[in-house]
Design a protein around this motif. Structure first.
Motif, PDB file in Angstrom:
ATOM      1  N   GLU A 281       0.233  -0.982   0.242  1.00 34.19           N
ATOM      2  CA  GLU A 281      -0.384  -0.299  -0.206  1.00 34.19           C
ATOM      3  C   GLU A 281       1.001   1.151  -0.241  1.00 34.19           C
ATOM      4  OE1 GLU A 281      -3.144   2.397   2.761  1.00 34.19           O
ATOM      5  OE2 GLU A 281      -2.253   0.563   3.244  1.00 34.19           O
ATOM      6  N   ILE A 282       1.118   1.889  -1.057  1.00 38.56           N
ATOM      7  CA  ILE A 282       1.695   3.026  -0.892  1.00 38.56           C
ATOM      8  C   ILE A 282       0.698   4.617  -1.002  1.00 38.56           C
ATOM      9  CG2 ILE A 282       1.615   3.272  -3.773  1.00 38.56           C
ATOM     10  CD1 ILE A 282       4.991   3.436  -2.325  1.00 38.56           C
ATOM     11  N   GLY A 283       1.353   5.520  -0.605  1.00 46.65           N
ATOM     12  CA  GLY A 283       0.660   7.199  -0.770  1.00 46.65           C
ATOM     13  C   GLY A 283       0.205   7.440  -1.610  1.00 46.65           C
ATOM     14  N   THR A 284       0.001   8.506  -1.477  1.00 46.22           N
ATOM     15  CA  THR A 284      -0.612   9.314  -2.720  1.00 46.22           C
ATOM     16  C   THR A 284       1.184  10.192  -3.242  1.00 46.22           C
ATOM     17  OG1 THR A 284      -2.851   9.118  -3.200  1.00 46.22           O
ATOM     18  CG2 THR A 284      -2.009  10.836  -4.027  1.00 46.22           C
ATOM     19  N   LEU A 285       1.168  10.317  -4.367  1.00 46.87           N
ATOM     20  CA  LEU A 285       2.036  11.742  -4.098  1.00 46.87           C
ATOM     21  C   LEU A 285       1.653  12.626  -4.577  1.00 46.87           C
ATOM     22  CD1 LEU A 285       5.506  11.961  -4.236  1.00 46.87           C
ATOM     23  CD2 LEU A 285       4.942  11.745  -7.075  1.00 46.87           C
ATOM     24  N   LYS A 286       2.023  13.868  -3.206  1.00 48.42           N
ATOM     25  CA  LYS A 286       2.164  15.379  -3.191  1.00 48.42           C
ATOM     26  C   LYS A 286       3.475  16.035  -3.899  1.00 48.42           C
ATOM     27  CE  LYS A 286       0.460  19.705  -0.062  1.00 48.42           C
ATOM     28  NZ  LYS A 286      -0.121  19.556   0.467  1.00 48.42           N
ATOM     29  N   SER A 287       3.469  16.627  -5.056  1.00 43.68           N
ATOM     30  CA  SER A 287       4.861  17.514  -5.525  1.00 43.68           C
ATOM     31  C   SER A 287       4.566  18.788  -4.546  1.00 43.68           C
ATOM     32  CB  SER A 287       3.828  18.055  -7.324  1.00 43.68           C
ATOM     33  OG  SER A 287       5.406  18.243  -7.881  1.00 43.68           O
ATOM     34  N   ALA A 288       6.023  18.723  -4.650  1.00 47.04           N
ATOM     35  CA  ALA A 288       6.420  20.066  -3.699  1.00 47.04           C
ATOM     36  C   ALA A 288       6.815  21.217  -4.723  1.00 47.04           C
ATOM     37  CB  ALA A 288       7.555  19.570  -3.316  1.00 47.04           C
ATOM     38  N   GLY A 289       6.715  20.378  -6.186  1.00 47.36           N
ATOM     39  CA  GLY A 289       6.828  21.999  -7.022  1.00 47.36           C
ATOM     40  C   GLY A 289       8.714  22.002  -7.023  1.00 47.36           C
ATOM     41  N   LEU A 290       8.831  21.177  -6.560  1.00 44.62           N
ATOM     42  CA  LEU A 290      10.433  21.280  -6.741  1.00 44.62           C
ATOM     43  C   LEU A 290      10.951  21.911  -8.868  1.00 44.62           C
ATOM     44  CD1 LEU A 290      13.241  21.763  -5.021  1.00 44.62           C
ATOM     45  CD2 LEU A 290      13.943  19.315  -5.805  1.00 44.62           C
ATOM     46  N   THR A 291      11.941  22.163  -8.837  1.00 45.38           N
ATOM     47  CA  THR A 291      12.580  23.724 -10.064  1.00 45.38           C
ATOM     48  C   THR A 291      13.749  23.354  -9.861  1.00 45.38           C
ATOM     49  OG1 THR A 291      11.999  25.684  -9.504  1.00 45.38           O
ATOM     50  CG2 THR A 291      10.232  24.744 -10.487  1.00 45.38           C
ATOM     51  N   ARG A 292      14.131  22.847 -11.089  1.00 44.79           N
ATOM     52  CA  ARG A 292      15.968  23.509 -10.848  1.00 44.79           C
ATOM     53  C   ARG A 292      16.790  24.152 -10.946  1.00 44.79           C
ATOM     54  NH1 ARG A 292      14.649  19.129 -13.843  1.00 44.79           N
ATOM     55  NH2 ARG A 292      16.639  17.087 -13.909  1.00 44.79           N
ATOM     56  N   GLU A 293      17.491  24.561 -10.537  1.00 46.53           N
ATOM     57  CA  GLU A 293      17.993  25.810  -9.655  1.00 46.53           C
ATOM     58  C   GLU A 293      19.174  26.686 -10.985  1.00 46.53           C
ATOM     59  OE1 GLU A 293      19.050  25.965  -5.430  1.00 46.53           O
ATOM     60  OE2 GLU A 293      20.882  25.471  -6.554  1.00 46.53           O
ATOM     61  N   THR A 294      19.014  27.605 -11.039  1.00 47.48           N
ATOM     62  CA  THR A 294      19.668  28.414 -12.100  1.00 47.48           C
ATOM     63  C   THR A 294      20.685  29.729 -11.357  1.00 47.48           C
ATOM     64  OG1 THR A 294      18.187  28.092 -13.840  1.00 47.48           O
ATOM     65  CG2 THR A 294      19.509  30.125 -14.348  1.00 47.48           C
ATOM     66  N   THR A 295      22.432  29.884 -12.126  1.00 50.44           N
ATOM     67  CA  THR A 295      22.554  30.493 -11.401  1.00 50.44           C
ATOM     68  C   THR A 295      23.269  32.218 -11.590  1.00 50.44           C
ATOM     69  OG1 THR A 295      25.236  30.655  -9.841  1.00 50.44           O
ATOM     70  CG2 THR A 295      24.828  29.781 -11.841  1.00 50.44           C
TER      71      THR A 295
END
Length: 607
Positions: A281-295
């Protein structure tokens, strides 16, 4: 979980009993009327190991029908009152089991202690019943309630110190599940467990597994990970998650995402992660909306120097456009880029090819197509099959540099086996060869990459850059090892390598005290490690990632631990300038669709 993507699964939990993979056991005997908690006992090794047992009763809590570790877990619905004794055990059938979750069964067979990966790995063992005879008594029974694993139940201390009389093994120690995290997990081995609303700290990988933490406040990074900040901070809340279901249904998660609700199933142990919740049984994925960084882009008077491990890049790879976009858009086209793991022109084909011009020029062309500069490059081809890495690949470091911003000082004489030196010319330090390799025939570099040194000029000032890729951590025991404290055998060679690089930097500074020197690359060790301390020496270098807040110091994610492997170290003249700007640009380590397993690093300063 059969799929091409999960090709490692056979190795993950393979349970074929062999002399190389089992702990030495007592002579076979016979025991009647034993319960699962009797078999598990109060240490990591079953008191019945090597003995035959009969009619062991339990309810089936999970069935594994794939890979080399086919079998099922059973749990006693009537536990004893000893928290050190697990109530669950794995029954290894080798073929597809003929039972279902909820079956009430009795099992007769031989108790075995199986070490995933073999005893040479240092892994703990799994208590199993092998060669079983299984009788199904009834079906559709309630599965024993899952034990909740959470921040309150997992102790803060990670592991007990092993018994010195047993080569620091913890195997014979009585479990203290309220005191040590590893003892707590071991006391639940084979049992039905659950986590709730667990944050992902290690993204879904190609083997259909991810890592979560049940301690969301434990050494949290700013982007949702869990920081590995010292050898005494192993992060007890980390737990690997696999699934007994279809790979297609497994969550595709990035760091910081959350498995909301309940994730539950038997607690297993495998070669590549230690304690693992194998979920039915596996939970429902809730995205944190992580994005790739730009310097940010370097200013006109700033020199931007980067290091980027491109993970065995060869002409057959499909990632050139993505790497190019990362360099141009996320790193903002640094003036100098040290690339690690550039393979030769035919990759892993082991036919004597060592040149890498096709590989490098393909990347340069992709950078131009992405809107970046046409970099020039310098490197030295290694002697065939001497520098480690993927056999036949001949990985090496390569300098890219933007000729519109910086020039390279070419000085003949550098090759695979000739050591570069330092001379004094008109009061200034010069390399005897540029590019050149540091002491390449020294045994410290056996089956490992040799450092590449080069001279660059930016706005009239010489900058010495040393590109490194130190010996990997291969062969080290895992954090969940049966040996505690965990031995780190691979660091012996890195210490030798760090000593040589530090000595070379010192030879430059002995000639020119104010020389700008940068040693960078995949150091394969932490910023707090002895390797880093040896590199830094008596102030000859300083690891600039330490200029960042601790929660931002990571370049890699291993088993849910965000950690530093890639570093840029600088000489005193650069550090004293007070204009050093460092950025660990998180574009890979936290993401399921990474193009490399390393995050690039960028240093900006005014020479």
């Amino acid at each position: 979980m059969p799929s091409k993507k999960s090709a490692r699964l056979g190795a993950l939990t393979v349970a074929a009993v062999s002399a190389a993979s089992t702990i030495a056991l007592t002579s076979p005997a016979h025991a009647d009327s034993v319960r699962i908690h009797d078999i598990q006992g109060t240490t990591r090794i079953s008191p019945y190991a090597g003995q035959k047992v009969a009619d062991v009763a339990g309810i089936v809590t999970g069935v594994r029908t794939y890979g080399s570790s086919r079998g099922f877990w059973i749990q006693d619905p009537n536990p004893d009152d000893n928290p050190a004794t697990s109530e669950g055990v794995f029954v290894f059938t080798s073929s597809t089991p003929k039972v279902a979750v909820g079956d009430s069964v009795t099992v007769s067979g031989t108790v075995s202690e199986f070490v995933p990966g073999g005893t040479s790995t240092g892994n703990q063992s799994i208590t199993e019943i092998t060669k079983p005879t299984v009788t199904v008594l009834s079906s559709g029974n309630a599965v024993p309630a899952a034990t909740v694993i959470d921040a309150k139940s997992v102790p803060a201390a990670y592991a007990p110190a092993g018994d010195p009389a047993a080569n620091n093994s913890v195997n014979g120690l009585t479990l203290e599940p309220k005191k040590y995290a590893l003892d707590y997990y071991e006391s639940l081995e084979g049992m039905n467990v659950q986590v709730a609303d667990a944050r992902v700290t290690g993204a879904t990988d190609p083997y259909t597994e991810l890592w979560v933490t049940v301690k969301p406040r434990e050494n949290a990074t700013q982007r949702g990970g869990t920081l590995y900040g010292s050898y005494d901070s192993q992060n007890t809340g980390r737990l690997q998650i696999q699934s007994l279901g279809s790979t297609a249904a497994f969550p595709v998660a990035n760091v910081g995402d959350v498995l909301t609700g309940t994730t539950a199933g038997p607690l297993d142990y495998n070669q590549f992660g230690g304690y693992t919740l194998v979920a039915n049984e596996i939970g429902t994925l809730k995205s944190a909306g992580l994005t790739r960084e730009t310097t940010r882009k370097q200013k006109n008077g700033e020199l931007a120097v980067a290091t980027y491990n491109v993970e065995n890049l060869d002409p057959s790879d499909a990632t050139f456009e993505e790497h190019a976009s990362a360099i141009v858009n996320n790193l903002k086209s640094p003036d100098i880029v040290s690339l690690e793991e550039i393979q030769d022109n035919n990759g892993a084909t082991d036919d004597g090819t060592t040149a890498a011009d096709v590989t490098v020029n393909k990347l340069i062309d992709a950078i131009v197509a992405a809107g970046g500069p046409r970099y020039e490059w310098r490197s030295i081809d290694p002697t065939n099959d001497t520098d480690g890495g993927e056999p036949g690949g001949n990985i090496r470091q390569v300098f890219l540099f933007n000729p519109e911003r910086v020039s390279f000082t070419d000085r003949a004489g550098g090759d695979a086996t000739t050591a570069v030196g330092v001379t004094k010319v008109r009061g200034k330090a010069e390399l005897t060869a540029s590019p050149g390799r540091i002491d390449p025939t020294n045994t410290a570099w056996t089956s490992s990459r040799k450092p590449l040194a080069g001279e660059f000029v930016f706005r009239g000032r010489t900058v010495f850059v040393i590109a490194n890729h130190f010996n990997s951590k291969g062969g080290d025991y895992g954090l969940t090892s049966a040996t505690q404290p965990v031995p780190r055998s691979s660091e012996v060679q890195r210490h030798q390598q760090a000593t040589l690089v530090n000595a070379f930097v010192k030879s430059i500074l002995d000639v020119q005290k104010n020389a700008d020197v940068i040693a960078l690359g995949d150091i394969n060790d932490f910023e707090f490690s002895d390797t880093a301390k040896i590199l830094e020496g008596d102030g000859e270098l300083w690891s600039a990632i330490k200029s960042l807040p601790k929660s931002e110091r990571y370049t890699y994610d291993y088993q849910g631990n965000a950690q530093v492997l890639d570093q840029i170290l600088i000489s005193p003249s650069i550090r004293r300038g007070c204009d050093v700007d460092y950025d660990s640009v998180h574009i890979n380590s936290e993401f399921h669709d990474q193009i490399s397993d390393h995050d690039p690093q960028v240093l900006r300063f005014k020479p």
